[in-house]
Design an enzyme around this catalytic site. Sequence first.
Site, PDB file in Angstrom:
ATOM      1  N   LEU A 197      57.558 -10.004 128.581  1.00  0.00           N
ATOM      2  CA  LEU A 197      58.317  -8.998 127.845  1.00  0.00           C
ATOM      3  C   LEU A 197      57.516  -8.404 126.697  1.00  0.00           C
ATOM      4  O   LEU A 197      57.718  -7.261 126.306  1.00  0.00           O
ATOM      5  CB  LEU A 197      59.596  -9.631 127.269  1.00  0.00           C
ATOM      6  CG  LEU A 197      60.626 -10.090 128.290  1.00  0.00           C
ATOM      7  CD1 LEU A 197      61.737 -10.868 127.615  1.00  0.00           C
ATOM      8  CD2 LEU A 197      61.211  -8.892 129.027  1.00  0.00           C
ATOM      9  N   GLY A 198      56.634  -9.226 126.151  1.00  0.00           N
ATOM     10  CA  GLY A 198      55.858  -8.718 125.011  1.00  0.00           C
ATOM     11  C   GLY A 198      54.812  -9.739 124.616  1.00  0.00           C
ATOM     12  O   GLY A 198      54.809 -10.869 125.095  1.00  0.00           O
TER      13      GLY A 198
ATOM     14  N   GLY B 131      52.265 -10.992 121.185  1.00  0.00           N
ATOM     15  CA  GLY B 131      51.927 -10.842 119.773  1.00  0.00           C
ATOM     16  C   GLY B 131      50.704 -11.666 119.445  1.00  0.00           C
ATOM     17  O   GLY B 131      50.018 -12.157 120.339  1.00  0.00           O
TER      18      GLY B 131
ATOM     19  N   GLU C 254      50.622 -14.525 118.176  1.00  0.00           N
ATOM     20  CA  GLU C 254      50.834 -15.959 118.291  1.00  0.00           C
ATOM     21  C   GLU C 254      51.059 -16.396 119.729  1.00  0.00           C
ATOM     22  O   GLU C 254      50.738 -17.516 120.110  1.00  0.00           O
ATOM     23  CB  GLU C 254      52.071 -16.302 117.464  1.00  0.00           C
ATOM     24  CG  GLU C 254      52.025 -17.656 116.847  1.00  0.00           C
ATOM     25  CD  GLU C 254      53.372 -18.014 116.239  1.00  0.00           C
ATOM     26  OE1 GLU C 254      53.433 -19.023 115.565  1.00  0.00           O
ATOM     27  OE2 GLU C 254      54.357 -17.289 116.466  1.00  0.00           O
TER      28      GLU C 254
ATOM     29  N   ALA D 170      52.993 -15.077 123.903  1.00  0.00           N
ATOM     30  CA  ALA D 170      53.628 -14.064 124.738  1.00  0.00           C
ATOM     31  C   ALA D 170      55.058 -14.501 125.046  1.00  0.00           C
ATOM     32  O   ALA D 170      55.351 -15.693 125.114  1.00  0.00           O
ATOM     33  CB  ALA D 170      52.840 -13.897 126.028  1.00  0.00           C
ATOM     34  N   VAL D 171      55.937 -13.510 125.195  1.00  0.00           N
ATOM     35  CA  VAL D 171      57.344 -13.798 125.473  1.00  0.00           C
ATOM     36  C   VAL D 171      57.664 -13.428 126.918  1.00  0.00           C
ATOM     37  O   VAL D 171      57.263 -12.366 127.395  1.00  0.00           O
ATOM     38  CB  VAL D 171      58.249 -13.021 124.492  1.00  0.00           C
ATOM     39  CG1 VAL D 171      59.714 -13.244 124.821  1.00  0.00           C
ATOM     40  CG2 VAL D 171      57.964 -13.442 123.056  1.00  0.00           C
TER      41      VAL D 171
ATOM     42  N   LYS E  43      58.891 -18.365 124.806  1.00  0.00           N
ATOM     43  CA  LYS E  43      57.695 -17.909 124.096  1.00  0.00           C
ATOM     44  C   LYS E  43      56.612 -18.942 124.363  1.00  0.00           C
ATOM     45  O   LYS E  43      56.805 -20.132 124.101  1.00  0.00           O
ATOM     46  CB  LYS E  43      58.010 -17.827 122.603  1.00  0.00           C
ATOM     47  CG  LYS E  43      56.838 -17.473 121.715  1.00  0.00           C
ATOM     48  CD  LYS E  43      57.380 -17.105 120.335  1.00  0.00           C
ATOM     49  CE  LYS E  43      56.381 -17.213 119.228  1.00  0.00           C
ATOM     50  NZ  LYS E  43      56.995 -16.947 117.920  1.00  0.00           N
TER      51      LYS E  43
ATOM     52  N   ASP F 248      58.646 -16.357 105.393  1.00  0.00           N
ATOM     53  CA  ASP F 248      57.966 -15.104 105.724  1.00  0.00           C
ATOM     54  C   ASP F 248      58.992 -13.998 105.978  1.00  0.00           C
ATOM     55  O   ASP F 248      59.225 -13.608 107.113  1.00  0.00           O
ATOM     56  CB  ASP F 248      57.084 -15.336 106.956  1.00  0.00           C
ATOM     57  CG  ASP F 248      56.349 -14.078 107.383  1.00  0.00           C
ATOM     58  OD1 ASP F 248      56.219 -13.147 106.570  1.00  0.00           O
ATOM     59  OD2 ASP F 248      55.899 -14.034 108.548  1.00  0.00           O
TER      60      ASP F 248
END
Lengths: 236, 652
Positions: free
Chosen positions: B19-20, B22, B24, B26-27, B39, B141
């Site tokens: 799905l995406g 980043g 850190e 992948a999802v 994730k 954060d």
Amino acid sequence: MEQRPFGEGIVDDQPAFGTNSFAENPEPRVPCVLILDVSSSMAGDPIKQLNDGLICYKDELTADSLASKRVEVSVVTFGSEVNTVVDYTTSEGFFPPKLEANGLTYMGQAVNQAIDSLEARKQEYKNAGISYYRPWIFLITDGAPNDSNWEQAAQRAVEGDKAKSFSMYCVGVEGADFETLAKFCVLEPLKLQGLRFRDLFLWLSSSQQSVSRSTPGDEVPLENPTVGDGWATASV
Amino acid sequence: MASQIVDQYGAPVALGSELGRGGEGAVYEICGKSDQVAKIYLKPADHEKTQKISLMLNLGGDSIKEFAAWPIASLHRHPGGPTAGIVMPKVSQPTEIHELYSPAHRKVTFPKADWRFLVRTALNCAAAFQSLHTNRIVVGDVNQGNVLVSEQATVNLIDCDSFQISGNAKTYLCKVGVAHYTPPELDSYKDMRTENHDNFGLAVLIFHLLFMGRHPYSGRYSGAGDMPLERAIKEQRFAYGRNAQQLQMAPPPQCLSLGELTPVLGNLFERAFADPRAGKPRPTATHWCNALLELEAKMRKCSRDPGHFHCEGSPCPWCRIVQQGGPNFFISVSLKTAAARSANINLHRIFFEINSVKPPASSLKRALRKPTQSLAPRPFEAGPDSNKIPRMLVAGITCGGAVLTLMGIFYSVVAYFSVPITLVFSLWWLILWLARPLKKEIRQRKATLKNCREGLHKAKQNLSFVLQHHIELFENKINKLEEAKSRYESLGARRDRDFAQLQASARERQLEDYLERCFISSYKISGIGPTRVVTLESYGIETAADVSYKRVESVPGFGPKLARTLVNWRANQESRFTFNASQGAPASAVQNLDMKYLQEKSQIQTMLAGGPISLRAITNGANAELGRLDENLAELELALAQAKLDATLDEG
């Protein structure tokens, strides 16, 4: 306490919006001036690849919802005359120009014009209460300056870089005079491998995306374009 | 991703499509579970992170899982192996909060969201933080990307594995952060966070939402040099606070001000961003919840613009910003709610009113002509001729002296005395004669008359100057209104012209695309055999789009004849092109265009509707000032008339 839903809503899908207005888009800005060589030596494939690279740069910036609000591009070209072909705009209003090569290499004048425009832009940010990151100046050339007082411009660029008024990057295409180019920046000038303008602009966009996620004033470690499959080699 | 992923109990978890991705990890979708995602970290979690995640699996109560992407299960490459990822709830509306608080984005992503929606989102952010803090969980954060907003203004927090969690006698730190949301006292992201640190980030988020995406420390800095946001935060230069001026800061133009909120909220922002008393805790999530609830209760609908909502107690700030030349921040809401309603104003009526406002005028004629007939010359104040006797005495001595002098012709010794005496006494007599009191008063009266004349002249000049100035102001305003009127009347035509341009450029783009697909090599063109095609290609001429007379002719071996053939061929291709109007100008561009003109329309309407009032204000202000000048002038006239009469009175 519990969260409370707010009525009903439908989303229309449409990508464009008024990111160039300070009031409507008060996000901090990452100004970036591209100083591009369009002297006659760039004619043919180099200028074509450069044009394609600019289009790719716009697309990449547009695709990132935060960078599309924060990165502002200006383009100054130099051949026999120096022109600001794109004035500071977010990706929304950045329509990559179709550059054509001709004439001499008035590099010093172009650098001066870029620095002047940056100073004016910073003042506009200040008046509008907009924070900004350290600006970028990206000088791309395949030759050496032809104008008379380029040394003064080079010195001005180096001083501005040292004073952290902006970050100056110089990129030489095959045939560039790297010794002269080195006088325009604190960092070593980079040498473009072949005509990989596309990769250069991809790198520029992704670097600016990470910068635009940091905080104005932060130092952001950039990915080194000379290692691995990067687009550049060190010039020395 | 293959199937060797298992959860903490060893049960296999089948990953679906990505799905995406980043920095850190992948999802991925999880097959068979539409409400959950997986994730997978780019590199397996270290010992501490593994421990942290297993603690989180035990910690999160149901109330937290409702709004936070809390880990539901841990994932491993083999049963009992290191943590390779987590399973978490899927957030269905992944709109990052900056796409809501940025006015430019909001028009597109949340076109119906008015200020009430933003206030509600702020309330829900505060509610989420309150839940976490009650459970002793610190976000750490806080940033514009890990708070997601739904269509109902509820929020979801993501990236929960960076939260600061305490348990098993250990605190697992957050270690990351984004400086815009980092409080001034936190030196390093590696430091232990507190709820008070979170409350800074929460206050910034709420400020962003209420203040149209502005940052509390981004203001107009009047000092020299750059003022990076990070430094402004460190130095607590809150641009909207009471002490802003001392800190060389001013709020940006076209902005909401603290005074346009409830006093309680204004105070909370002061305490969150500007309180100089170090060490005093910032407002908590609960404080914000209560204050925002109060604001909701005091929300009022603007009487002029259906898209505007504001806090009671002050005039609509959004209208104020439009009047000051700023954007209509809720134009998309106004557009949606008012598009059907005929939003046109009655120009005729407004200009009838405008034309009926009288320009500034001097009311001199009314104020003047106080009856001057009843005036009479003032009698002389000087009494009887007080130096008459000394004068006669001196005259007598002078005469005597003169006689002696005549005699001195015969006795020169006498003349030695008499000449000086005669001269001195005749001078004395002259002085006494000139200093007769009556004469003195007559001279004074003449001087007064002169002064009065000059004073009156100056006052008249001043009056006509002031009058001229106000008439100019008035006329400028009229001109501006007239100009606005003509801009208003041309709105439709200008919009249509821009629209036609959009369509034309869309046509050009389509044509260009079409020509770029017409390869020379796929057509039989007389005189252009395969060899020539290759030659052309080597000169970058491949398709009809590349063909021009000049370019072809410059290719060696190609003369005017072949060039003309190719140009004709290109023209032939062009004539076969048909424009696809449904793929014309992109809908977004058209909408943008409409939004732009609606914004201009609303600006002009506000200006025109306020036209008669502002004109009257000019006239009234001017007439008040002119009236005072007129009074003054009348008094001067009166004084002059008196002075004239006084000056005519003779000694007689």
